[in-house]
Scaffold this active site. Structure first.
Site, PDB file in Angstrom:
ATOM      1  N   CYS A  11       0.857  -1.183   0.000  1.00 34.04           N
ATOM      2  CA  CYS A  11       0.000   0.000   0.000  1.00 34.04           C
ATOM      3  C   CYS A  11       0.889   1.226   0.000  1.00 34.04           C
ATOM      4  O   CYS A  11       2.111   1.114  -0.113  1.00 34.04           O
ATOM      5  CB  CYS A  11      -0.944  -0.014   1.201  1.00 34.04           C
ATOM      6  N   THR A  12       0.305   2.402   0.123  1.00 35.27           N
ATOM      7  CA  THR A  12       1.070   3.646   0.001  1.00 35.27           C
ATOM      8  C   THR A  12       2.247   3.723   0.975  1.00 35.27           C
ATOM      9  O   THR A  12       3.382   3.880   0.576  1.00 35.27           O
ATOM     10  CB  THR A  12       0.146   4.859   0.244  1.00 35.27           C
TER      11      THR A  12
END
Ligand SMILES: [Zn+2]
Ligand SMILES: [Zn+2]
Ligand SMILES: [Zn+2]
Length: 142
Positions: A11-12
């Site tokens: 994810c980010t």
């Protein structure tokens, strides 16, 4: 869907993956769970010439950060490659819009949806734009 499989998460910034993998571990259904430490953000810093293409969305007014010049998103209105976000032009709307320079200048398409476009600055404060509900949810709920 994850049963008996190797799952690799990213994810980010690595925070949601932390939660996601903890949840899957607790369920004990998949074989192995891997995650990208520090998320795409760290990956881009460490491997600027790495496999990540396009831009990474960030939650501040930069909107995106990049380590390569690939444009992998399209203008919502005409479909040409475009990846610069701007806030919806309807004053109380909190959506971000991908609308290219040409659509902005020639057709004045500056809002997230037709409704917002028509409202302009006469819009009322709402939690979500009505077009939010119509968007595809990822991952799709089965
Ligand atoms: Zn356009
Ligand atoms: Zn809007
Ligand atoms: Zn909208």
């Amino acid at each position: 869907m994850f049963s008996g499989k190797d799952v690799y998460m990213y994810c980010t910034g690595g925070i949601r993956c932390e939660r996601g993998s903890a949840y899957l571990k607790q369920k004990g259904i998949c074989k192995n769970i891997y995650q990208l430490q520090g998320g795409i953000h760290r990956y881009m810093e460490e491997f600027p010439d790495g496999l990540f293409r396009g831009k990474l969305f960030v939650f501040d007014n930069r909107y995106t950060v990049k380590s390569n010049d690939d444009v992998i998103a399209d203008c919502t209105y005409c479909g040409r490659p475009w990846d610069k976000y701007s806030p919806c032009s309807s004053i109380h709307c909190h959506q971000l819009v991908l609308s290219c320079d040409r659509c902005r200048q020639e057709h004045h398409l500056t809002a997230c949806c037709n409704e917002c476009q028509a409202k302009g600055d006469a819009g009322e404060e709402t939690e979500q734009c009505s077009c939010t509900r119509r968007r595809t949810r990822i991952p799709r709920e089965l």
